[in-house]
Write an enzyme that holds these catalytic residues in place. Structure first.
Site, PDB file in Angstrom:
ATOM      1  CG  ASP A 168      30.944  65.587  15.657  1.00  0.00           C
ATOM      2  OD1 ASP A 168      31.945  64.894  15.859  1.00  0.00           O
ATOM      3  OD2 ASP A 168      30.665  66.055  14.543  1.00  0.00           O
ATOM      4  N   GLY A 169      32.368  63.959  18.187  1.00  0.00           N
ATOM      5  CA  GLY A 169      32.854  62.614  18.499  1.00  0.00           C
ATOM      6  C   GLY A 169      32.839  62.355  19.992  1.00  0.00           C
TER       7      GLY A 169
ATOM      8  CG  ASP B  70      31.326  63.660  12.232  1.00  0.00           C
ATOM      9  OD1 ASP B  70      30.658  64.695  12.256  1.00  0.00           O
ATOM     10  OD2 ASP B  70      31.741  63.089  13.248  1.00  0.00           O
TER      11      ASP B  70
ATOM     12  CG  ASP C 164      35.421  66.032   8.597  1.00  0.00           C
ATOM     13  OD1 ASP C 164      35.083  67.107   9.124  1.00  0.00           O
ATOM     14  OD2 ASP C 164      35.617  64.986   9.241  1.00  0.00           O
TER      15      ASP C 164
ATOM     16  CB  SER D 224      24.210  57.151  14.721  1.00  0.00           C
ATOM     17  OG  SER D 224      24.580  58.469  14.337  1.00  0.00           O
TER      18      SER D 224
ATOM     19  NE  ARG E  73      35.161  59.294  22.270  1.00  0.00           N
ATOM     20  CZ  ARG E  73      35.531  60.076  21.264  1.00  0.00           C
ATOM     21  NH1 ARG E  73      35.340  59.676  20.012  1.00  0.00           N
ATOM     22  NH2 ARG E  73      36.097  61.250  21.488  1.00  0.00           N
TER      23      ARG E  73
ATOM     24  CG  ASP F  91      35.351  65.949  12.803  1.00  0.00           C
ATOM     25  OD1 ASP F  91      34.354  65.236  12.982  1.00  0.00           O
ATOM     26  OD2 ASP F  91      36.361  65.548  12.198  1.00  0.00           O
TER      27      ASP F  91
END
Length: 228
Positions: A58-59, A76, A80, A69, A63, A55
């Site tokens: 991918d963040g 996400d 979660d 998006s 960036r 998680d």
């Protein structure tokens, strides 16, 4: 009338953003993890935690590659919430009273759903934008990435530990926690550290639910006043 010459990105292109692909991997990892959760607890725990770590990955990718998006943000959050919900359901079957874990599940989903909905009502770009909140803990949680990361990791680690240490399907939660507290081991320290972060996250969830509910109520009041 001059047409906009800027080409619109194809839908497939957004679906294939690097962070979104990481999100798909998380979904597949969780599906396999829960499929073997009873037959191989250790492998389940590793896969579940790796999915959780992804998680953050991918963040970072979003960036790094400028591929943020709305779809990715929703993917996400859904991943979660569903993965945590599934683990809480399992814990509710392993421990008594199971209502504790089902209540935590309800709080987690309702607070985040209300927060997302209130975000759209306010026209904000992210549910983490709480700079205008009057609650210092709420601002500190979403305003400090490290603090929020600690609370989230602590919560998931605590649930994983509880799942790993359960020997049968009729465990008493209080007895297990007391047994862990009596031990002088690294697991005891990790559990205590996780319990503190878990407690903060639950308090934030309650604050989040109340704050988001207030936004919805104020929106209704302003809408009614505007139409009268």
């Amino acid at each position: 009338m001059v047409k906009n010459s800027t080409p619109r990105p194809r839908k497939l292109l957004v679906y294939l953003y690097v962070p979104n692909i990481v999100g798909y991997v998380r979904v597949l990892m969780n599906c396999f993890a829960f499929a073997i959760c009873y037959s191989n607890k250790k492998l389940f725990s590793i896969l579940y935690f790796l999915s959780f770590v992804c998680d953050a990955i991918d963040g970072w990718c979003a960036r790094k590659f400028n591929q943020v998006s709305t779809f990715g943000a929703v993917l996400d959050m859904v991943t979660d919430r569903i993965s945590t919900a599934c683990l809480l359901v399992i814990l509710s079957q392993v421990y008594s009273p199971g209502l504790i874990f089902l209540s935590l599940l309800a709080l987690d989903i309702s607070s985040h759903w209300l927060q997302m909905y209130s975000t759209f009502l306010l026209g904000k770009g992210s549910h983490k934008d709480v700079k205008d909140s009057t609650n210092w803990l709420f601002r500190a949680y979403y305003g400090n990435r490290k603090f929020m990361g600690y609370c989230c990791v602590a919560c998931e680690v605590l649930y994983i530990i509880l799942f790993l240490v359960a020997d049968n399907e009729t465990e008493n939660l209080a007895d297990v926690l007391l047994s862990l507290a009596k031990q002088s081991s690294p697991l005891t320290f990790i559990t205590a550290l996780s319990l503190f972060g878990w407690a903060i996250k639950q308090i934030v969830n309650v604050i989040q639910m109340k704050t988001a509910a207030d936004v919805c109520v104020l929106y209704d009041i302003n809408k009614k006043q505007a139409s009268s």
